[in-house]
Scaffold this active site. Structure first.
Site, PDB file in Angstrom:
ATOM      1  CB  SER A  19      79.048  70.805  84.025  1.00 36.49           C
ATOM      2  OG  SER A  19      79.920  70.549  82.996  1.00 36.49           O
ATOM      3  CG  HIS A  44      75.578  71.712  80.947  1.00 43.35           C
ATOM      4  ND1 HIS A  44      74.716  72.462  80.334  1.00 43.35           N
ATOM      5  CD2 HIS A  44      76.946  72.209  80.813  1.00 43.35           C
ATOM      6  CE1 HIS A  44      75.423  73.247  79.670  1.00 43.35           C
ATOM      7  NE2 HIS A  44      76.781  72.908  79.837  1.00 43.35           N
ATOM      8  CG  ASP A  46      80.078  71.680  79.263  1.00 47.83           C
ATOM      9  OD1 ASP A  46      79.522  72.518  78.821  1.00 47.83           O
ATOM     10  OD2 ASP A  46      80.286  71.262  80.703  1.00 47.83           O
ATOM     11  CG  MET A  48      84.501  71.549  75.155  1.00 43.34           C
ATOM     12  SD  MET A  48      85.534  72.446  76.076  1.00 43.34           S
ATOM     13  CE  MET A  48      84.637  72.589  77.676  1.00 43.34           C
ATOM     14  CG  HIS A  77      77.365  74.353  76.408  1.00 42.31           C
ATOM     15  ND1 HIS A  77      78.119  74.862  77.347  1.00 42.31           N
ATOM     16  CD2 HIS A  77      77.430  75.202  75.344  1.00 42.31           C
ATOM     17  CE1 HIS A  77      78.550  75.913  76.954  1.00 42.31           C
ATOM     18  NE2 HIS A  77      78.190  76.245  75.887  1.00 42.31           N
ATOM     19  CG  MET A  79      81.274  75.296  74.407  1.00 42.37           C
ATOM     20  SD  MET A  79      82.042  75.075  75.890  1.00 42.37           S
ATOM     21  CE  MET A  79      81.110  73.455  76.270  1.00 42.37           C
ATOM     22  CG  MET A 148      78.877  80.840  77.512  1.00 39.47           C
ATOM     23  SD  MET A 148      78.689  79.447  78.248  1.00 39.47           S
ATOM     24  CE  MET A 148      80.306  78.861  79.038  1.00 39.47           C
ATOM     25  CG  ASP A 182      77.804  76.742  81.598  1.00 36.70           C
ATOM     26  OD1 ASP A 182      78.579  76.267  82.544  1.00 36.70           O
ATOM     27  OD2 ASP A 182      77.939  76.192  80.366  1.00 36.70           O
TER      28      ASP A 182
HETATM   29  C1  DX5 Z   1      82.807  75.896  80.311  1.00 33.91           C
HETATM   30  C2  DX5 Z   1      81.757  74.940  80.402  1.00 33.91           C
HETATM   31  C3  DX5 Z   1      81.010  74.740  81.746  1.00 33.91           C
HETATM   32  C4  DX5 Z   1      81.752  74.307  82.821  1.00 33.91           C
HETATM   33  C5  DX5 Z   1      81.176  74.948  84.020  1.00 33.91           C
HETATM   34  O1  DX5 Z   1      83.033  76.030  78.926  1.00 33.91           O
HETATM   35  O2  DX5 Z   1      80.546  75.223  79.477  1.00 33.91           O
HETATM   36  O3  DX5 Z   1      79.668  73.933  81.662  1.00 33.91           O
HETATM   37  O4  DX5 Z   1      81.833  72.679  82.994  1.00 33.91           O
HETATM   38  O5  DX5 Z   1      82.030  74.416  85.073  1.00 33.91           O
HETATM   39  P1  DX5 Z   1      82.674  75.356  86.314  1.00 33.91           P
HETATM   40  O6  DX5 Z   1      81.375  75.358  87.124  1.00 33.91           O
HETATM   41  O7  DX5 Z   1      83.693  74.612  87.133  1.00 33.91           O
HETATM   42  O8  DX5 Z   1      82.760  76.740  85.888  1.00 33.91           O
HETATM   43 ZN    ZN Z   2      78.573  74.249  79.458  1.00 32.53          ZN
END
Ligand code: DX5
Ligand code: ZN
Length: 232
Positions: A19, A44, A46, A48, A77, A79, A148, A182
């Site tokens: 990520s 990956h 993220d 948000m 992903h 969110m 998650m 994740d």
């Molecule tokens: C959290 C994200 C993850 C995050 C993982 O909401 O979906 O993908 O970046 O990071 P680590 O491995 O640091 O938990």
């Molecule tokens: Zn993620």
């Protein structure tokens, strides 16, 4: 179109998906090159919205820029509160897999169908506090479940072991379903996730906070491969 990439994502498992959430965004393309050179094959991303989760990251322009820069499959992903509105723009930007949160939508079957119609892989994500039974209605409509192991929103959180039980249960009920985990995945947690039957392991800070991505990925890979993958 991009749905062909689903086979490459499926075929890559077990695999570590970096990520970029906590990487140096001032040098994003160089970071992606370092991750590729470290041996990872799928990114990956993220996304948000500051609404579904209390954090903001990036949207289509970054996905599109990454798409031009790399041929790595892009596992996005979402969110966000409104995955339907942004699904097509994300696919147009180059996403190969789109994962929405079950908590964000009223009708996950309908949302999964709309994403699938766009020609990409579709995943559904579930936060640790949401009953696993919320997924029951849509498990036949998705290609992947993202379990998650932290509450979605931030990198660097502590692993919640409830995710291990969830992976184990989903694996026994759906032997062919692609399973991704994740949050808080590191050398201490990746083996248990693999033993429970997980296929795809998202790793943020355990790679990004290390000085040498190649060493970090290779150690994680060794820990993943030396665990017994159960029925997979
Ligand atoms: C959290 C994200 C993850 C995050 C993982 O909401 O979906 O993908 O970046 O990071 P680590 O491995 O640091 O938990
Ligand atoms: Zn993620």
């Amino acid at each position: 179109m991009n749905r062909a990439k689903l086979d490459s994502i499926r075929g890559a498992g077990p695999a570590i998906l970096p990520s970029v959430l906590n990487c140096d965004f001032g040098n994003l393309m160089a970071e992606v090159d370092r991750l590729r050179e470290a041996g990872t094959e799928i990114l990956h991303l993220d996304v948000m919205d500051g609404h579904f989760v209390p954090n903001l990251t990036f949207g289509m322009p970054i996905v599109e820029g990454l798409r031009r820069h790399t041929d790595m499959p892009l596992d996005v992903h979402l969110m966000i509160s409104d995955p339907v509105t942004y699904a097509k723009p994300m696919v147009d930007a180059g996403a190969d897999m789109l994962t929405f949160h079950v908590e964000a939508v009223k009708d996950p079957v309908e949302v999964a169908g709309k994403v699938r119609d766009l020609g990409v892989g579709v995943g559904v994500a579930i936060n640790p506090g949401t009953p696993l039974s919320e997924l029951d209605v849509c498990l036949d409509s998705v290609d992947m479940v993202l379990v998650m192991s932290v509450e979605a929103g931030f990198g660097g959180q502590t692993f919640n072991p409830v995710a291990i039980d969830r992976i184990r249960e989903l694996r026994s009920r759906y032997p062919e379903l692609l399973l991704e985990i994740d949050g808080g995945i590191n050398l201490s947690t990746i083996g248990a996730a693999r033993e429970a039957g997980c296929d795809l392991f998202v790793v943020g800070s355990a790679i990004i906070s290390s000085d040498d991505y190649t060493v970090a990925v290779s150690e994680l890979n060794d820990a993943m491969m030396s665990a017994n993958g159960g029925s997979r």
